[in-house]
Design a protein around this motif. Structure first.
Motif, PDB file in Angstrom:
ATOM      1  N   ARG A  45      -5.220   4.496 -55.976  1.00 54.78           N
ATOM      2  CA  ARG A  45      -6.550   3.961 -56.282  1.00 54.78           C
ATOM      3  C   ARG A  45      -7.467   4.417 -55.158  1.00 54.78           C
ATOM      4  NH1 ARG A  45      -9.199  -0.021 -54.195  1.00 54.78           N
ATOM      5  NH2 ARG A  45      -7.344  -1.022 -53.303  1.00 54.78           N
ATOM      6  N   THR A  46      -8.400   5.289 -55.475  1.00 54.99           N
ATOM      7  CA  THR A  46      -9.241   5.906 -54.450  1.00 54.99           C
ATOM      8  C   THR A  46     -10.115   4.857 -53.775  1.00 54.99           C
ATOM      9  OG1 THR A  46      -9.305   7.934 -55.760  1.00 54.99           O
ATOM     10  CG2 THR A  46     -10.963   7.697 -54.034  1.00 54.99           C
ATOM     11  N   THR A  47     -10.212   4.950 -52.456  1.00 59.85           N
ATOM     12  CA  THR A  47     -11.144   4.110 -51.705  1.00 59.85           C
ATOM     13  C   THR A  47     -12.326   4.906 -51.172  1.00 59.85           C
ATOM     14  OG1 THR A  47      -9.817   4.398 -49.696  1.00 59.85           O
ATOM     15  CG2 THR A  47      -9.366   2.449 -51.052  1.00 59.85           C
ATOM     16  N   TYR A  97     -11.418  18.137 -52.257  1.00 61.09           N
ATOM     17  CA  TYR A  97     -10.133  18.140 -51.542  1.00 61.09           C
ATOM     18  C   TYR A  97     -10.141  17.217 -50.330  1.00 61.09           C
ATOM     19  CZ  TYR A  97     -12.814  21.849 -49.177  1.00 61.09           C
ATOM     20  OH  TYR A  97     -13.803  22.571 -48.548  1.00 61.09           O
ATOM     21  N   LEU A  98     -10.991  16.184 -50.352  1.00 60.42           N
ATOM     22  CA  LEU A  98     -10.986  15.211 -49.253  1.00 60.42           C
ATOM     23  C   LEU A  98     -11.005  13.819 -49.872  1.00 60.42           C
ATOM     24  CD1 LEU A  98     -13.670  16.845 -46.908  1.00 60.42           C
ATOM     25  CD2 LEU A  98     -11.190  17.080 -46.740  1.00 60.42           C
ATOM     26  N   ALA A  99      -9.843  13.159 -49.939  1.00 64.74           N
ATOM     27  CA  ALA A  99      -9.767  11.853 -50.590  1.00 64.74           C
ATOM     28  C   ALA A  99      -8.776  10.953 -49.862  1.00 64.74           C
ATOM     29  CB  ALA A  99      -9.358  12.007 -52.057  1.00 64.74           C
ATOM     30  N   VAL A 100      -9.104   9.672 -49.810  1.00 66.89           N
ATOM     31  CA  VAL A 100      -8.172   8.666 -49.309  1.00 66.89           C
ATOM     32  C   VAL A 100      -8.113   7.529 -50.319  1.00 66.89           C
ATOM     33  CG1 VAL A 100      -8.616   9.219 -46.887  1.00 66.89           C
ATOM     34  CG2 VAL A 100      -9.924   7.410 -47.980  1.00 66.89           C
ATOM     35  N   GLY A 101      -7.009   6.798 -50.277  1.00 62.75           N
ATOM     36  CA  GLY A 101      -6.852   5.687 -51.207  1.00 62.75           C
ATOM     37  C   GLY A 101      -5.631   4.870 -50.866  1.00 62.75           C
ATOM     38  N   VAL A 102      -5.308   3.938 -51.775  1.00 63.91           N
ATOM     39  CA  VAL A 102      -4.180   3.028 -51.598  1.00 63.91           C
ATOM     40  C   VAL A 102      -3.224   3.227 -52.767  1.00 63.91           C
ATOM     41  CG1 VAL A 102      -3.473   0.613 -51.468  1.00 63.91           C
ATOM     42  CG2 VAL A 102      -5.595   1.342 -50.368  1.00 63.91           C
ATOM     43  N   SER A 156     -11.433   8.433 -59.413  1.00 63.36           N
ATOM     44  CA  SER A 156     -11.162   7.046 -59.040  1.00 63.36           C
ATOM     45  C   SER A 156      -9.670   6.770 -58.924  1.00 63.36           C
ATOM     46  CB  SER A 156     -11.795   6.092 -60.058  1.00 63.36           C
ATOM     47  OG  SER A 156     -11.197   6.248 -61.337  1.00 63.36           O
ATOM     48  N   HIS A 157      -8.829   7.567 -59.591  1.00 66.18           N
ATOM     49  CA  HIS A 157      -7.380   7.395 -59.557  1.00 66.18           C
ATOM     50  C   HIS A 157      -6.712   8.773 -59.549  1.00 66.18           C
ATOM     51  CE1 HIS A 157      -8.816   3.584 -61.249  1.00 66.18           C
ATOM     52  NE2 HIS A 157      -7.703   3.025 -60.838  1.00 66.18           N
ATOM     53  N   VAL A 160     -19.800  10.617 -47.179  1.00 65.69           N
ATOM     54  CA  VAL A 160     -18.688   9.854 -47.729  1.00 65.69           C
ATOM     55  C   VAL A 160     -19.150   9.071 -48.954  1.00 65.69           C
ATOM     56  CG1 VAL A 160     -17.137   7.909 -47.265  1.00 65.69           C
ATOM     57  CG2 VAL A 160     -17.456   9.690 -45.542  1.00 65.69           C
ATOM     58  N   PHE A 161     -18.256   8.982 -49.930  1.00 65.44           N
ATOM     59  CA  PHE A 161     -18.497   8.171 -51.132  1.00 65.44           C
ATOM     60  C   PHE A 161     -17.419   7.094 -51.212  1.00 65.44           C
ATOM     61  CE2 PHE A 161     -20.283  12.317 -51.723  1.00 65.44           C
ATOM     62  CZ  PHE A 161     -21.568  12.033 -52.185  1.00 65.44           C
ATOM     63  N   GLU A 162     -17.866   5.850 -51.297  1.00 67.22           N
ATOM     64  CA  GLU A 162     -16.948   4.715 -51.333  1.00 67.22           C
ATOM     65  C   GLU A 162     -16.701   4.268 -52.763  1.00 67.22           C
ATOM     66  OE1 GLU A 162     -18.918   1.903 -48.743  1.00 67.22           O
ATOM     67  OE2 GLU A 162     -17.610   2.508 -47.063  1.00 67.22           O
ATOM     68  N   TYR A 163     -15.457   3.831 -53.026  1.00 62.16           N
ATOM     69  CA  TYR A 163     -15.054   3.353 -54.341  1.00 62.16           C
ATOM     70  C   TYR A 163     -14.597   1.894 -54.189  1.00 62.16           C
ATOM     71  CZ  TYR A 163     -14.760   8.381 -55.461  1.00 62.16           C
ATOM     72  OH  TYR A 163     -15.035   9.718 -55.664  1.00 62.16           O
ATOM     73  N   PRO A 164     -15.532   0.961 -54.181  1.00 61.89           N
ATOM     74  CA  PRO A 164     -15.145  -0.444 -53.957  1.00 61.89           C
ATOM     75  C   PRO A 164     -14.200  -0.964 -55.044  1.00 61.89           C
ATOM     76  CG  PRO A 164     -17.533  -0.151 -53.798  1.00 61.89           C
ATOM     77  CD  PRO A 164     -16.975   1.117 -54.366  1.00 61.89           C
TER      78      PRO A 164
END
Length: 325
Positions: free
Chosen positions: A32-34, A76-81, A102-103, A321-325
């Motif tokens: 799940r992208t943050t 090509y730059l993504a972080v998530g949980v 988003s996923h 940066v783009f945030e995905y709450p």
């Protein structure tokens, strides 16, 4: 539902709603992208339709969907949980070379766990740090070398932070943007205008993306010296001044591109190991200064347009940066 960012034609992009993916045998982890980040240099060329067909396959991002002939889902730059997968991974924050979605469904080999001391935003710079490491591996500086970096965008500034740890006689960063020179100065790194750049360099790293920067790099590198060309011009054809004293001074231009580990390291380092080294390099708090803007993910099409249009916003953008709450 889930969302994916797509470029459908030159300078035209939007979000697509898709079914939320679920893990399977081939992809046992779901992210799940943050947050994702805009890599302005390469993503500008993709957004503008400037990727030459002859090298389209070489320029594919690892998890890209579609092709550069459009539509294409790039990034090509993504972080998530990790929110689906086996217990050891559930809840783990990870970085991946993944597009603006988003996923994501991934394998364990496609992501790096993020240490607790590194924030999501800073972890997005792993790709930039990996590129900087690759540049410095291309023709490694030696003890007491004089090194100049031409261009203080996201890659140039990141490479400067890495080179600042080396025992160099001189490290100098050249940029036409006074705000970027001020940032480098606040970091304790010498930053100058192109006219004031010191000559007789052992190595000049060119990352400005402009032919004037490459010309200046060739002027300030010393006899028998090396210019590492790390800019990518897409379908542009920069003029390279190979007349005058280029041959008499026996200058060298070496290409650097992050798609492969450079000679001298590629038999002992994998791209995964290089990426891990990039994440580990982010322990320096100065990296946080490279985040020059934060927006909600839905604003990506508008920000992409602004960041790829010449003007004050584009000049001020290093890593957005783009945030995905």
């Amino acid at each position: 539902m889930a969302w994916q960012y797509w470029t459908t034609a030159p300078r035209s992009s939007s979000w697509r709603e898709v079914p939320t993916p679920n893990v399977d045998a081939a992809h046992p982890l779901r992210i799940r992208t943050t947050a994702t980040a805009l890599s302005k240099g390469t993503e500008t060329l993709v957004h503008n339709g400037q990727v030459p067909a002859s090298i389209a396959q070489h320029m594919r991002a690892p998890a890209q969907l579609g092709d550069f002939s459009y539509p294409v889902s790039y990034g090509y730059l993504a972080v998530g949980v990790i929110d689906q997968g086996p217990d050891p991974w559930l809840g783990q924050r990870v970085f991946g070379l993944l597009p603006h979605h988003s996923h994501h469904l991934v394998t364990p080999d496609e992501v790096l766990p993020i240490p607790d001391h590194i924030s999501d935003h800073r972890a997005l710079l792993t790709g930039a740090a990996e590129t900087g490491i690759n540049i410095l591996w291309q023709h490694p500086p030696r003890f007491g070398d004089r090194v100049t970096i031409v261009g203080a965008g996201m890659i140039g500034a990141t490479t400067a932070l890495l080179a600042d740890r080396m025992p160099l006689e001189r490290l100098e960063i050249v940029d036409v943007n006074p705000a970027r020179r001020q940032l480098l100065t606040e970091w304790g790194i010498t930053a100058v205008t192109p006219e004031a750049a010191a000559a007789d360099c052992d190595i000049v790293i060119h990352v400005s993306g402009h032919q004037a920067g490459l010309a200046r790099a060739l002027e300030i590198v010393g006899d028998d010296g090396v210019v590492i060309e790390a800019s990518w011009y897409g379908d542009n054809a920069p003029a390279v001044p190979l007349g005058a004293d280029f041959h008499a001074r026996r200058l060298n231009i070496i290409a650097s591109q992050v798609g492969q580990v450079p000679p001298g390291h590629r038999h002992r380092r994998t791209t995964a190991q290089r990426k891990a080294a990039g994440l580990a390099a982010l322990r320096d708090d100065r990296f946080d200064d490279l985040i020059t803007g934060v927006s909600h993910w839905t604003q990506l099409p508008q920000i992409m347009h602004q960041a790829t249009t010449p003007g004050d916003f584009a000049d001020a953008t290093l890593c957005h940066v783009f945030e995905y709450p």
